[in-house]
Design an enzyme around this catalytic site. Sequence first.
Site, PDB file in Angstrom:
ATOM      1  N   GLU A 292       0.828  -1.210   0.000  1.00  0.00           N
ATOM      2  CA  GLU A 292       0.000   0.000   0.000  1.00  0.00           C
ATOM      3  C   GLU A 292       0.862   1.261   0.000  1.00  0.00           C
ATOM      4  O   GLU A 292       0.554   2.246  -0.680  1.00  0.00           O
ATOM      5  CB  GLU A 292      -0.933   0.010   1.218  1.00  0.00           C
ATOM      6  CG  GLU A 292      -1.955  -1.115   1.254  1.00  0.00           C
ATOM      7  CD  GLU A 292      -3.050  -0.968   0.208  1.00  0.00           C
ATOM      8  OE1 GLU A 292      -3.037   0.038  -0.544  1.00  0.00           O
ATOM      9  OE2 GLU A 292      -3.916  -1.854   0.127  1.00  0.00           O
ATOM     10  N   ARG A 296       0.714   3.835  -3.207  1.00  0.00           N
ATOM     11  CA  ARG A 296       0.062   5.111  -2.912  1.00  0.00           C
ATOM     12  C   ARG A 296       1.087   6.225  -2.694  1.00  0.00           C
ATOM     13  O   ARG A 296       1.021   7.269  -3.343  1.00  0.00           O
ATOM     14  CB  ARG A 296      -0.832   4.968  -1.680  1.00  0.00           C
ATOM     15  CG  ARG A 296      -1.916   3.918  -1.823  1.00  0.00           C
ATOM     16  CD  ARG A 296      -2.923   4.001  -0.686  1.00  0.00           C
ATOM     17  NE  ARG A 296      -3.764   2.810  -0.608  1.00  0.00           N
ATOM     18  CZ  ARG A 296      -5.027   2.798  -0.190  1.00  0.00           C
ATOM     19  NH1 ARG A 296      -5.601   3.922   0.209  1.00  0.00           N
ATOM     20  NH2 ARG A 296      -5.730   1.674  -0.142  1.00  0.00           N
ATOM     21  N   ASP A 426      -4.821  -9.825  -8.407  1.00  0.00           N
ATOM     22  CA  ASP A 426      -5.054  -8.935  -9.544  1.00  0.00           C
ATOM     23  C   ASP A 426      -3.819  -8.267 -10.147  1.00  0.00           C
ATOM     24  O   ASP A 426      -3.431  -8.537 -11.286  1.00  0.00           O
ATOM     25  CB  ASP A 426      -6.098  -7.883  -9.165  1.00  0.00           C
ATOM     26  CG  ASP A 426      -5.812  -7.184  -7.830  1.00  0.00           C
ATOM     27  OD1 ASP A 426      -4.773  -7.479  -7.208  1.00  0.00           O
ATOM     28  OD2 ASP A 426      -6.617  -6.333  -7.418  1.00  0.00           O
ATOM     29  N   GLU A 563     -11.831   0.387 -10.598  1.00  0.00           N
ATOM     30  CA  GLU A 563     -11.421  -0.550 -11.651  1.00  0.00           C
ATOM     31  C   GLU A 563     -12.307  -0.501 -12.898  1.00  0.00           C
ATOM     32  O   GLU A 563     -11.815  -0.632 -14.027  1.00  0.00           O
ATOM     33  CB  GLU A 563     -11.363  -1.971 -11.090  1.00  0.00           C
ATOM     34  CG  GLU A 563     -10.218  -2.223 -10.133  1.00  0.00           C
ATOM     35  CD  GLU A 563     -10.464  -1.650  -8.744  1.00  0.00           C
ATOM     36  OE1 GLU A 563      -9.484  -1.433  -7.996  1.00  0.00           O
ATOM     37  OE2 GLU A 563     -11.647  -1.407  -8.391  1.00  0.00           O
TER      38      GLU A 563
END
Length: 693
Positions: A292, A296, A426, A563
Site C-alpha cells: 500500500e 500510494r 489482480d 477498476e
Amino acid sequence: MFIFRIVNDDNQDTYGYNNYYIDTSLLQTLILAVLLNIMYQRQGFRTAFCAFLIGCTIGSIFANNDEINFPNPTTSESSAQSFSANNANTVNDKEKKSIISSGQKLVSSSMGDLVLDQDGKLVFLLEPSAHSMTEQQAIYAARAMMSHLTDNQLADLEDQMTGEGSVVYKQNKDDMKFPPSYKDYMDGTNLVINATEVEKFNNDTLARERREVIRDAMKHTWSGYRKYAWGKDELKPVKKEGRNNYGGMGTTLVDSLDTLWLMGMYDEFWEARDWVRDELDHDAVADISVFETTIRSLGGLLAAYDWSGDEVFLEKADDLGSRLVRAFDSPSGIPYGNTALNRNHSYNTAWTGESSILAELGTLQLEFRHLAKATGKQHYADKANKVFEVMKTIEPDHGLYPIFVKNQGREPIFSYDKISFGAMGDSFYEYLLKVWIQGGKTESMYREMWDRSMDGLHKYLLQKSTPSGLYYLADLVDKKLDHKMDHLACFMGGALALGAYTDPNGLDSPRAKRDLQTGKALAYTCYQMYTRTLTGISPEFVIFSKGKDIGIGSATHNMLRPEAVETFFVLYQLTGDYTYREWGWEIFQAFEKHSRTSAGYASIPNVNSMFREPKDQMESFFIAETLKYLYLLQDPDTPIDILDKHVFNTEAHPLRMFPLLDKDVERELHSCSAGNSVPSSEPTPCPTKVLSS
C-alpha cells in the site's frame, strides 16, 4: 404501475433489517398514545385532551413520511405494494402470481422481475430490499432493467404495449424512449464507427462540460480534506475529521498530487508540495504495508516529480524507497508484506500463514524501477526485478499463480491453491504487462509471462453466464471454479485491451483479437455490475448462478473503487468509442447521488438500498484513481498517452516510459519546474508560480 414485493418473514438484508411500510394512522396512534399516557398521569384529563389535539397535528405533519425501518419484523403473510403516480394499493400473493402467469416475463435479476401484463402494461415486481423505493427510484430501477432487453425484445414490447393508460416512466408508448441495450458490447464484438468531424466536435464539447463537473467534485473533496483532515491519511467525510490508518504519512495528500496537477489545480498542488517538504517525516512512521505504501505514497511522489520536476518529491521518494527496499531482504528475494520505516524490521502478517501475497509481491516493480531511473541507484531496480525472475522459476504451466507464496526459504513455494484475478491476485498480472511496456518493450520475459497467463485465463477462468451471456472471470479454488467476480477484477478489461494493442504480433493477430474481444466483454459485464443495482453502484463482488446472471452476495458495500472506470478510460483511449464515456458518466452521477457528503464522498454500505446512511470512509484511491479516471475519460485535451508515453501504476499514477526518460531533453514532453517557460506543444499549461524557499 409498479408492483413492490414485501416479504414479512426471516428474509433480511445484510444488516439484519427489512424495510416496512407503516400506515400513517398507526403512526398517529403511537404518537397520541405516548402523549396521552404521559399527560394523564401527570396533569389530568384536561391536559391530556389538549395533548390529543396536539398529537393529531403532529401526526398529520409526519403522515407524509410513510417509511420506517423495523429490526427483524415477523408476520405470517406476504403482500406487495402497487405504485402509480398518486396511490399505493396492496396486492396479495394470489394476485401477484396471476400477474406473472397471465403476462410475459421479460427480465429477471437480483432486483426482481419485469413483466408485461395481460393489459399491455409494464409491471415491475421487486425483491424485498427494494420495495420501499419512491416512484422516481422505481423508474430509475426500471430503466436499469430495461437496458438488459435485446433490440428484438424492445421492438416486441413496443408493439404489445397498449399505450393509452399505461404507466411506464409516466409516458405512453409513443413517447417512450428506451435506453440502449448495448447488445453487441456483451460479447465484445462491438465495432467502432468512425465519427464525423461534427460528431466528434459535439461529443468533445459535451465531454468538456462533464469534465468541469468532475473537477468541481474534486474541488469539493479537496476542500473537505484540507479543512478537516489536512496532513492526515484519510478524511472521514461524515464526521468531518481525519484519521491516520496508513502510518500517518498524509496518504490522501500524497496520493492526490498528480490528480491535482492533471486537473489544473496548481495552487492546491503547490500548497500540498509545501506540506510534503516541511511536514512529511518517514522517520516517524513505524509498521506499514509495503504494498500500500509503495503504490500510494511512493507512486504518488514519483508521479508528482515526473510531472512537476520539483526535486522535493524525488528527495522524499528516495528517502521512502530506501526504507521500503529493506522488505526485499528475505531468503528467497520475495519481499515481506510489512516493514517498519523507522527501523530495520520486516515480516509477513500472521493471517496469511506467514506467506507473501501474490498481488503485493508483484506490484512494486514499476515504482522501484522508476525510482532507480530517476535517482541513478540501480539497486532499487535490481531488487524489484529479482522478484519476477524468482517467480518465473516456479511459473505454473498454465501461467496462473496461486495467491499465497511462502518466501522464508531459499526457494519460494505456493501455500494455498487459490487463483484469482480479484483480491490478492489482480495487479501481479497487471504489472507483468506494464513493466514490459515501461521498459520500452525490450524485456521479453515479462511479456511472455503475461501472454501465458492470458492463455490460462481464457482456458480455465473465463466463463459465460446464463441467460444473458455475460462474460466474467471466476476464481479457481482447489481446482474447482468459484463463480464470483470481484470488482477489483474489472481492471482486466482495460489490461487485456492494452495487451492487445501492444501485442508483438500485431493487433490483427488471433491472440490480440481474442484479448481485445474479451477485454470489451468484461468491460460490459462490469458496467452491468453497476446498472443492475438499485443505486446504480456496483457491490464489492458479484456472484453468478445458473439461470440468474449477476447476483449480489454477502459483500453489498461499495468503497468507491476505480477498476471499472479505469477500464472504460483505457478502452476509450485505445478505441475512441464514446460509449465508454457514457458509462463512466452514469457511474459518476450515481456516486454524486448516493455517496456525496458535505465534506467529500463516502462509501456505500448496501448498493441495493436507497435509504442507508453512507459509511464514514473515503479511501485515498477515490481521489487518486476513481475521480482521476472519470476526469480523464471526459478530457479530450489530456496529455496522457498510454500507448507511447505513459504507464499507470496500479494506483493510477502516470509515469513516463523509460525511452522518454532516457531522452528527457529539458523535460520537454510534459513536465516543467515552476517558473520555467512552457513548451508550446504542451496541451495543459504548466503553472508559473515561483518555488518558495
